[in-house]
Design an enzyme around this catalytic site. Structure first.
Site, mmCIF file in Angstrom:
data_model
loop_
_atom_site.group_PDB
_atom_site.id
_atom_site.type_symbol
_atom_site.label_atom_id
_atom_site.label_comp_id
_atom_site.label_asym_id
_atom_site.label_seq_id
_atom_site.Cartn_x
_atom_site.Cartn_y
_atom_site.Cartn_z
ATOM 1 N N ASP A 130 32.720 37.483 -117.979
ATOM 2 C CA ASP A 130 33.444 36.223 -118.209
ATOM 3 C C ASP A 130 34.345 35.878 -117.020
ATOM 4 O O ASP A 130 34.880 34.770 -116.950
ATOM 5 C CB ASP A 130 34.318 36.349 -119.469
ATOM 6 C CG ASP A 130 33.811 35.474 -120.610
ATOM 7 O OD1 ASP A 130 33.006 34.576 -120.342
ATOM 8 O OD2 ASP A 130 34.255 35.705 -121.751
ATOM 9 N N GLN A 133 35.428 37.769 -127.244
ATOM 10 C CA GLN A 133 35.472 36.356 -127.650
ATOM 11 C C GLN A 133 36.896 35.970 -128.040
ATOM 12 O O GLN A 133 37.508 36.624 -128.874
ATOM 13 C CB GLN A 133 34.505 36.151 -128.835
ATOM 14 C CG GLN A 133 34.401 34.725 -129.319
ATOM 15 C CD GLN A 133 33.783 33.794 -128.287
ATOM 16 O OE1 GLN A 133 32.747 34.086 -127.695
ATOM 17 N NE2 GLN A 133 34.423 32.661 -128.059
ATOM 18 N N LYS A 173 25.445 32.515 -127.776
ATOM 19 C CA LYS A 173 25.298 33.508 -126.704
ATOM 20 C C LYS A 173 24.163 34.473 -127.046
ATOM 21 O O LYS A 173 23.361 34.834 -126.182
ATOM 22 C CB LYS A 173 26.624 34.272 -126.510
ATOM 23 C CG LYS A 173 27.651 33.418 -125.791
ATOM 24 C CD LYS A 173 29.065 33.946 -125.884
ATOM 25 C CE LYS A 173 30.018 32.888 -125.328
ATOM 26 N NZ LYS A 173 31.437 33.179 -125.537
#
Ligand code: NAP
Length: 287
Positions: A119, A96, A52
C-alpha cells in the site's frame, strides 16, 4: 470537448500485463501472495476487500484474508503483522483502514516490513518516495501517474494544483508530481480563496470527498482534471468532486467518476504485489 481519460480501459490493459508477469513468476515456482487484514465489520471495508480479492483472482495472485474481531488488542494485531512479515509465502501485507479507534493504526503500519508494504503507507516507503528512491507508491497516486503516462500528459513546468492533503492521496501525489518536474500547489480545508489557486492550474487533481466541489468558475480553459473523489449525490449516484457536466466542456482531459481513478487504485495494488514477489525472489535486488 475534453478527452475522457478511461481508467477502466487502462486498468484492464495493465491487469492483462500483470497476469502475464504473474504466470511467468509461477512458471519459476514463485506464487505471488497478498495477505489482507481487516478489523471489525465495516461495510465499506468489506466491499473494498472483496474487490481486492476478485482482482487477485483475475491475475492469479494468491489471496489470504485475516478477519479480526473489533475488540482485538493492539498487541495481537502487531503480532499477526510480525508473523506475516516473517512468512516467506506472503509477499504483500495490507491493513484495511479504518480500524477501530482503540487501535493505533500508525504503529500497525510501521510494523509492516517495507519489503511487503504494497500500500506504500509505511514511513520507509513514504520517505523513499520523498528522496526519489525506488519504492512502493501508494496505489491511488500511482494510478493517477499511470494515467498521465498513458495519455502522454507531460507535467514538466506545469502548474499542478492538488486539492486534499491526506497521507494516502494528496501528500504522495505532491512527491509524484514533483518528480515529474511540475510546480505543485496543495490546497486543503484551511486554504483561503481556493479558486485563486485552482484557476491557475494547468492540471487540477481533486481528492477532497465533496460532490460538485469543483465548478466551472474555478478552472481555466484546457485544464487537465483528475477527479479522485468518490461521493454519493442526493440521488444516491456515485459522483466525484468535480461538477463533470459543467467542467468537461472547458477541460482538455478529464476523468469520469465512476470509471476514472477508481479502477486504477486496485490495479496498482496488484502491480505492487507482483513487484514485491519479484523483488523478494531476486537476490540481486537492493530494494
Ligand atoms: P481525507 O483523508 O478525508 O482527506 C480529505 C482532504 O480534503 C483533507 O486534506 C481535507 O483538508 C481536504 N478538504 C476537505 N474539505 C475541503 C474543502 N472544503 N476545501 C479544501 N479542502 C478540503 O480523504 P482521502 O482519503 O484523501 O480521500 C479523498 C476522496 O478521494 C474521498 O472522496 C475518497 O473516497 C476518495 N478516494 C478515492 C480513491 C479512488 O480509488 N478513486 C482512493 C482513495 C480515496 P484538511 O487536511 O485540512 O482536513
Amino acid at each position: 470537448m475534453a478527452v475522457i481519460i478511461d481508467g477502466k480501459a487502462l486498468a484492464k490493459k495493465i491487469r492483462q500485463e500483470l497476469k502475464v508477469e504473474c504466470d511467468e513468476l509461477k512458471s519459476k515456482g514463485i506464487n505471488p501472495k497478498l495477505a489482507v487484514i481487516m478489523v471489525g465489520d465495516n461495510p465499506a471495508s468489506k466491499v473494498y476487500v472483496r474487490n481486492k480479492s476478485r482482482a487477485c483472482d483475475e491475475i492469479g495472485i494468491e489471496y489470504e484474508e485475516y478477519l479480526l474481531q473489533d475488540d482485538i488488542k493492539q498487541e495481537d494485531l502487531i503480532n499477526l503483522i510480525k508473523k506475516l512479515n516473517e512468512d516467506k509465502t506472503v509477499n504483500g501485507i495490507l491493513l484495511q483502514s479504518p480500524i477501530p479507534d482503540h487501535l493505533n493504526i500508525n504503529q500497525a503500519f510501521k510494523t509492516i516490513t517495507y519489503r511487503k508494504d504494497v500500500d506504500g503507507f509505511t514511513p520507509s516507503s513514504v520517505g523513499k518516495l520523498c528522496i526519489g528512491e525506488d519504492t512502493f507508491i501508494s496505489c491511488t497516486p500511482y494510478g493517477v501517474m499511470k494515467m498521465f503516462e498513458e495519455y502522454n500528459i507531460d507535467l514538466t513546468g506545469k502548474n499542478v494544483v492538488i486539492l486534499g492533503r491526506s497521507n494516502i492521496v494528496g501528500k504522495p501525489l505532491i512527491q509524484c508530481c514533483l518528480a515529474k518536474n511540475a510546480t505543485v500547489t496543495v490546497c486543503h480545508s484551511k486554504t483561503k480563496n481556493i479558486e485563486e489557486y485552482t484557476k491557475k492550474a494547468d492540471i487540477l487533481i481533486s481528492a477532497i470527498g465533496k460532490a460538485k466541489f469543483v465548478t466551472k468558475d474555478m478552472v481555466k480553459k484546457d485544464v487537465v482534471v483528475i477527479d479522485v473523489g468518490i461521493n454519493r449525490n442526493e440521488d444516491g449516484k456515485l459522483v466525484g468532486d468535480v461538477d463533470f457536466e459543467a467542467v468537461e466542456p472547458l477541460a482538455s482531459y478529464i476523468t469520469p467518476v465512476p470509471g476514472g481513478v477508481g479502477p486504477m487504485t486496485i490495479t496498482m495494488l496488484m502491480n505492487n504485489v507482483i513487484k514485491a514477489a519479484k523483488e523478494q525472489n531476486d537476490e540481486n535486488t537492493m530494494f
